[in-house]
Design a protein around this motif. Structure first.
Motif, PDB file in Angstrom:
ATOM      1  N   GLY A 260     -25.148 157.378  99.189  1.00  0.00           N
ATOM      2  CA  GLY A 260     -24.158 157.069  98.166  1.00  0.00           C
ATOM      3  C   GLY A 260     -23.122 156.119  98.763  1.00  0.00           C
ATOM      4  O   GLY A 260     -23.047 155.989  99.987  1.00  0.00           O
ATOM      5  N   ASP A 261     -22.353 155.460  97.911  1.00  0.00           N
ATOM      6  CA  ASP A 261     -21.336 154.537  98.419  1.00  0.00           C
ATOM      7  C   ASP A 261     -20.272 155.291  99.195  1.00  0.00           C
ATOM      8  O   ASP A 261     -19.674 156.228  98.689  1.00  0.00           O
ATOM      9  CB  ASP A 261     -20.679 153.796  97.250  1.00  0.00           C
ATOM     10  N   ARG A 262     -20.062 154.880 100.442  1.00  0.00           N
ATOM     11  CA  ARG A 262     -19.009 155.496 101.247  1.00  0.00           C
ATOM     12  C   ARG A 262     -18.106 154.407 101.812  1.00  0.00           C
ATOM     13  O   ARG A 262     -18.581 153.337 102.194  1.00  0.00           O
ATOM     14  CB  ARG A 262     -19.626 156.313 102.386  1.00  0.00           C
ATOM     15  N   PRO A 263     -16.802 154.662 101.896  1.00  0.00           N
ATOM     16  CA  PRO A 263     -15.870 153.628 102.344  1.00  0.00           C
ATOM     17  C   PRO A 263     -15.861 153.445 103.861  1.00  0.00           C
ATOM     18  O   PRO A 263     -15.928 154.422 104.609  1.00  0.00           O
ATOM     19  CB  PRO A 263     -14.506 154.150 101.872  1.00  0.00           C
ATOM     20  N   PHE A 264     -15.778 152.206 104.311  1.00  0.00           N
ATOM     21  CA  PHE A 264     -15.556 151.899 105.719  1.00  0.00           C
ATOM     22  C   PHE A 264     -14.093 152.205 106.045  1.00  0.00           C
ATOM     23  O   PHE A 264     -13.227 152.114 105.182  1.00  0.00           O
ATOM     24  CB  PHE A 264     -15.801 150.410 105.991  1.00  0.00           C
ATOM     25  N   LYS A 265     -13.835 152.520 107.323  1.00  0.00           N
ATOM     26  CA  LYS A 265     -12.450 152.713 107.771  1.00  0.00           C
ATOM     27  C   LYS A 265     -12.023 151.483 108.545  1.00  0.00           C
ATOM     28  O   LYS A 265     -12.787 150.945 109.357  1.00  0.00           O
ATOM     29  CB  LYS A 265     -12.361 153.943 108.658  1.00  0.00           C
TER      30      LYS A 265
END
Ligand code: CU
Length: 164
Positions: free
Chosen positions: A118-123
């Motif tokens: 699923g779409d996960r945010p980069f840090k």
């Protein structure tokens, strides 16, 4: 004549209202799609509308519009286990741009629905690199689908395929 006009207006009104409702119905259908893809029609409809063109390989400049570009890479040659993906975004002058949001979905194209993250945010790191750990859970073909957003709007989509 007046009666005719009234009649026409009420027809127009009904047509407008029903047209306005259509997108709402479509939206509610997408909301019901299940993550594992068992709800075939709704799931494939929503996913396939988004196109992720293949990007140039790791370490190469990937144009993202208006002179901006990104360079992505990994902390090691992809293998089983956790892979750290790094994305750097540059302005046309070559300065780092940290004003965007970056997210990625990873999965196996040959095993649709099996282990997409699923779409996960980069840090964003202190160095201005966008970082995301990706778990490679089995050997085979993998695809990472990258999305860049600026002020909440998608400005870029691209994919990277590799074998493990
Ligand atoms: Cu698999």
């Amino acid at each position: 004549m007046l009666g005719m006009k009234k009649w026409l207006f009420s027809i127009l009104f009904l047509v407008t209202v029903s047209i306005l409702w259509l997108p709402l119905f479509a939206e509610s259908q997408h909301g019901h799609r299940s993550k594992n893809g068992s709800d075939a029609s709704a799931a494939s409809g929503a996913k396939q509308m988004l196109v992720y063109p293949p990007m140039p390989g790791p370490g190469k400049k990937v144009p993202i519009g208006s002179g901006h570009y990104l360079i992505y890479g990994f902390d090691k040659k992809p293998k089983l286990g956790t892979l750290i993906m790094k994305v750097e975004i540059f302005t046309r002058e070559g300065k780092k741009d940290t004003s965007m949001d970056v997210k990625a979905d990873a999965g196996m194209p040959s095993m649709k629905g099996a282990h997409e993250t699923g779409d996960r945010p980069f840090k964003l790191s202190k160095k201005g690199d966008y970082l995301l750990p990706i778990d490679i859970v089995m050997p085979g073909d993998w695809e990472i689908r990258l999305t860049l957003l600026k002020e909440g709007k998608v400005i870029f989509r691209g994919s990277h395929q590799f074998d493990v």
